[in-house]
Every structure is written in structure tokens, then in C-alpha cells.
Scaffold this active site. Sequence first.
Site, PDB file in Angstrom:
ATOM      1  N   THR A 190      -7.821   6.611  10.915  1.00  0.00           N
ATOM      2  CA  THR A 190      -8.251   7.795   9.828  1.00  0.00           C
ATOM      3  C   THR A 190      -9.140   9.136  10.417  1.00  0.00           C
ATOM      4  OG1 THR A 190      -9.812   8.133   7.812  1.00  0.00           O
ATOM      5  CG2 THR A 190     -10.376   6.213   9.448  1.00  0.00           C
ATOM      6  N   GLY A 220       0.996  -1.342   0.027  1.00  0.00           N
ATOM      7  CA  GLY A 220      -0.097  -0.083   0.034  1.00  0.00           C
ATOM      8  C   GLY A 220       0.859   1.395  -0.126  1.00  0.00           C
ATOM      9  N   TYR A 229     -17.121   2.700   6.282  1.00  0.00           N
ATOM     10  CA  TYR A 229     -15.445   2.869   6.471  1.00  0.00           C
ATOM     11  C   TYR A 229     -15.059   3.365   7.747  1.00  0.00           C
ATOM     12  CZ  TYR A 229     -10.596   4.473   5.802  1.00  0.00           C
ATOM     13  OH  TYR A 229      -9.421   4.924   6.060  1.00  0.00           O
TER      14      TYR A 229
END
Length: 296
Positions: free
Chosen positions: A102, A10, A126
Site C-alpha cells: 500500500t 476481496g 495500518y
Amino acid sequence: MKVLITGSNGQVGSCLVKQLQSCPEIEFLAVDRDELDITSKQEVINTVNNFMPNIIINAAAHTAVDKAENEVELSYAINRDGPEYLAQAAEHVGAAILHISTDYVFAGDKDGSYSESDTVNPQGVYGESKLSGEKAVINACSRHIILRTAWVFGEDGNNFVKTMLHLAQQRNSLGIVADQFGGPTYAGDIAAALIKIAKLITDSKNTFNANNYGIYHFSGMPHVSWCEFAQVIFDKAVEQKVLVKSPDVKGIKTEEYPTPAKRPANSKLNTNKITIVFNTPASDWQSALNHLSDYA
């Protein structure tokens, strides 16, 4: 020091691998989903017990925000269950876990920037799955660092910078959302921050204060809108001759660009805590755009 990196292909994971290759004092094992399925508890246990890391850096995540609205089970498997298994395994072998989270754990409706102690209130699958992952890591491993970040971009993987450069070669004008604000964050800066923290935790002089485990915010400054971010990308791309000319940029409202998942209007993260505790300044995202040929 022995470091296990998950999500090694990633954006952040690939930067971690590149940077650790120039750290001969650190032995690392970098795995992506093909080498380790973090949603398999037994695979996680086997990998951790075989390698016996001092530090686990979890850079694996299901980050497809819109797809997550329909891929609920998969989102929770990767964003909650996987981190929990990694944290449990870390606790078992006496390792610390550094876990990336996040800005989506917040509602995005606050005035000003979000601090680590602000109330969380995710608005979609998410964000909810990532918040569940934070809680799972905290509950499973006493030695944890949760690093919340936002608007990540880098040379590897898909991101806003690459998308803008691609669109700029195809169109003369672009409508970019101008009412969502945040701090673009260079993946290489996230990797550097994680490595710095890992070194401090495993310092042989044992100067690391156990009270410093917990949640930290790390993202870029200055805060901008997506529209402003795009304009800087185009200006720098023209300067560097990556683009012949900049497209005309028009600021649009969020409702003019509907998406399956709701985006936070405010993704501004306050990074004072990590600066004070770990002497790590906010990501200098503008400097990270000085070599845009690497993104093209």
C-alpha cells in the site's frame, strides 16, 4: 502453472478468480479466511504443501484503516504474520510470492510522486503493519514481488465508488476531501498485472531475470484528489443513467473530515518501473468507470 490465491473474496482476489477462470493453462486454488487462516502457520504449511503452487498471490489483508488503530494485534497478525508464513512456505516449495502492499507505507508529505526507493515512514497502524509485512516477505522468500497500490476500487467489496454512488442517491450536495491526492486503481487492473507477472516468472523459456524480483508501484493515472475522483464518478454515472443527476460537490479540507487514522496527503505512486520491467501501464481508472451499473 499452479497458483494459490489468498483473500479470494476481496476486491482484488475476486478479480483474480474471474480472470483466471478464462486461463485454462493455469490451475488455481482460491481461498478466503474461511478456507485458510493465513495467521495460522500450520494451516499455511499444510495448504501450500498439499497444493504445491508455483506462485502464491497474497491478496489477503486487514484494510480497515481506522479500525486498525484499535485492532493492532489483528492488523499485525493479518498484515505481517500471515504474509511471512506464506512467504516461508513459498520458499520451502520453490514458489514465488506476489504480495500486495500500500501507499500507506509512506508519510504522504512528499512533493511529486513516490518511487519504490523513497524513504518509508508510515503514519498509522495500518501502514506500519503493511510495511512490516513487506519486510517479512522480503526476508522469508528470495522470489518475491511486492506490489504497492492505492485507492483501490472494483465491482466487489466496499470502496469509494460504491460509497459515492450510494450517497449521491440520498443527498443533493456532498463535501469531499480536496487536499489528498492519489491514483485511483481498478482492482481488475491489479489482478491483470499480477497474472501477467506470474506468467512471466513461470515462463517455460526461463526468460525471467531474477534481478527483477523486488518492489513495484502500480496504481492509476491521472492523479486526482478525492473530490475530483468523485466528480468524475458522478459525471459518468449521469451519462450512463445510473444517476438522474449529479449532487453538488464541494471540496473540503482534511481537517473538516476527521478520522481516527491519518490519511496520506500525497498517495501519488510513480509507476514507471513496472511499465518498463513488465510492460504494464498504469491503471486506466477512468475507463474502469464506464460500466457503473455493475457497481450500483
